[in-house]
Design a protein around this motif. Structure first.
Motif, PDB file in Angstrom:
ATOM      1  N   THR A  10       0.842  -1.220   0.074  1.00  0.00           N
ATOM      2  CA  THR A  10       0.003   0.122  -0.128  1.00  0.00           C
ATOM      3  C   THR A  10       0.934   1.314   0.223  1.00  0.00           C
ATOM      4  O   THR A  10       1.906   1.387   0.790  1.00  0.00           O
ATOM      5  N   LEU A  11       0.866   2.060  -1.216  1.00  0.00           N
ATOM      6  CA  LEU A  11       1.336   3.303  -1.165  1.00  0.00           C
ATOM      7  C   LEU A  11       0.754   4.577  -0.158  1.00  0.00           C
ATOM      8  O   LEU A  11      -0.724   4.213  -0.302  1.00  0.00           O
ATOM      9  N   SER A  12       1.355   5.343  -0.078  1.00  0.00           N
ATOM     10  CA  SER A  12       0.410   6.683   0.683  1.00  0.00           C
ATOM     11  C   SER A  12      -0.209   7.482  -0.446  1.00  0.00           C
ATOM     12  O   SER A  12       0.340   7.375  -1.622  1.00  0.00           O
ATOM     13  N   VAL A  16       0.693   8.211  -4.747  1.00  0.00           N
ATOM     14  CA  VAL A  16      -0.156   7.759  -5.932  1.00  0.00           C
ATOM     15  C   VAL A  16      -0.374   9.179  -6.545  1.00  0.00           C
ATOM     16  O   VAL A  16      -0.591   9.232  -7.744  1.00  0.00           O
ATOM     17  N   ILE A  17      -1.077  10.126  -5.993  1.00  0.00           N
ATOM     18  CA  ILE A  17      -1.661  11.226  -6.642  1.00  0.00           C
ATOM     19  C   ILE A  17      -0.331  12.175  -7.236  1.00  0.00           C
ATOM     20  O   ILE A  17      -0.450  12.565  -8.327  1.00  0.00           O
ATOM     21  N   ARG A  61      -1.991  -7.836  -8.960  1.00  0.00           N
ATOM     22  CA  ARG A  61      -2.962  -8.206  -8.253  1.00  0.00           C
ATOM     23  C   ARG A  61      -3.399  -7.359  -6.926  1.00  0.00           C
ATOM     24  O   ARG A  61      -3.881  -7.612  -5.976  1.00  0.00           O
ATOM     25  N   GLU A  62      -3.837  -6.173  -7.351  1.00  0.00           N
ATOM     26  CA  GLU A  62      -4.243  -5.293  -6.705  1.00  0.00           C
ATOM     27  C   GLU A  62      -5.795  -5.358  -6.460  1.00  0.00           C
ATOM     28  O   GLU A  62      -6.399  -5.569  -7.442  1.00  0.00           O
ATOM     29  N   PRO A  63      -6.214  -5.065  -5.365  1.00  0.00           N
ATOM     30  CA  PRO A  63      -7.916  -5.217  -5.012  1.00  0.00           C
ATOM     31  C   PRO A  63      -8.461  -4.014  -5.831  1.00  0.00           C
ATOM     32  O   PRO A  63      -8.054  -3.047  -5.826  1.00  0.00           O
ATOM     33  N   ASN A  70      -4.862   3.096  -5.542  1.00  0.00           N
ATOM     34  CA  ASN A  70      -3.840   2.123  -6.591  1.00  0.00           C
ATOM     35  C   ASN A  70      -4.017   2.264  -7.967  1.00  0.00           C
ATOM     36  O   ASN A  70      -4.644   3.271  -8.343  1.00  0.00           O
ATOM     37  N   HIS A  71      -3.600   1.421  -8.767  1.00  0.00           N
ATOM     38  CA  HIS A  71      -3.467   1.273 -10.109  1.00  0.00           C
ATOM     39  C   HIS A  71      -5.057   1.594 -10.772  1.00  0.00           C
ATOM     40  O   HIS A  71      -5.254   2.098 -11.727  1.00  0.00           O
ATOM     41  N   TRP A  72      -5.961   0.872 -10.067  1.00  0.00           N
ATOM     42  CA  TRP A  72      -7.206   0.770 -10.429  1.00  0.00           C
ATOM     43  C   TRP A  72      -7.807   2.306 -10.427  1.00  0.00           C
ATOM     44  O   TRP A  72      -8.649   2.472 -11.369  1.00  0.00           O
TER      45      TRP A  72
END
Length: 92
Positions: A10-12, A16-17, A61-63, A70-72
């Protein structure tokens, strides 16, 4: 002893932003030099970014629905920007 490998740490949200913002700046810079025009180039690059983020989300395999970014989530944001640019291009 078997170790559990977590492929999706998990990234902060700030990280991600920031990653998303850097990608947007790079896409806009590349679209500025596109031979088919800025709008069409940006739309094509945004569509490729949607595909890339979905692919990375599958590989890591990110939820899909999670409280952390995340990438989704990035693919949804790129998709929304693609739709906006596509509509603006059609109006012009």
């Amino acid at each position: 002893m078997a170790q559990s490998r977590n492929l999706s740490p998990t990234l902060s949200p700030a990280r991600v932003i920031a990653r998303f913002a850097v990608r947007i700046v790079l896409l806009a810079a590349f679209a500025a030099f596109g031979s088919i025009g800025f709008g069409r180039s940006l739309a094509a690059l945004l569509w490729m970014s949607v595909i890339l983020c979905i692919t990375v989300g599958f590989i890591r395999r990110e939820p899909l629905f999670r409280t952390s970014l995340n990438h989704w989530d990035e693919s949804i944001a790129f998709g929304a920007l693609f739709a906006l640019v596509h509509v603006v291009n059609d109006l012009a």
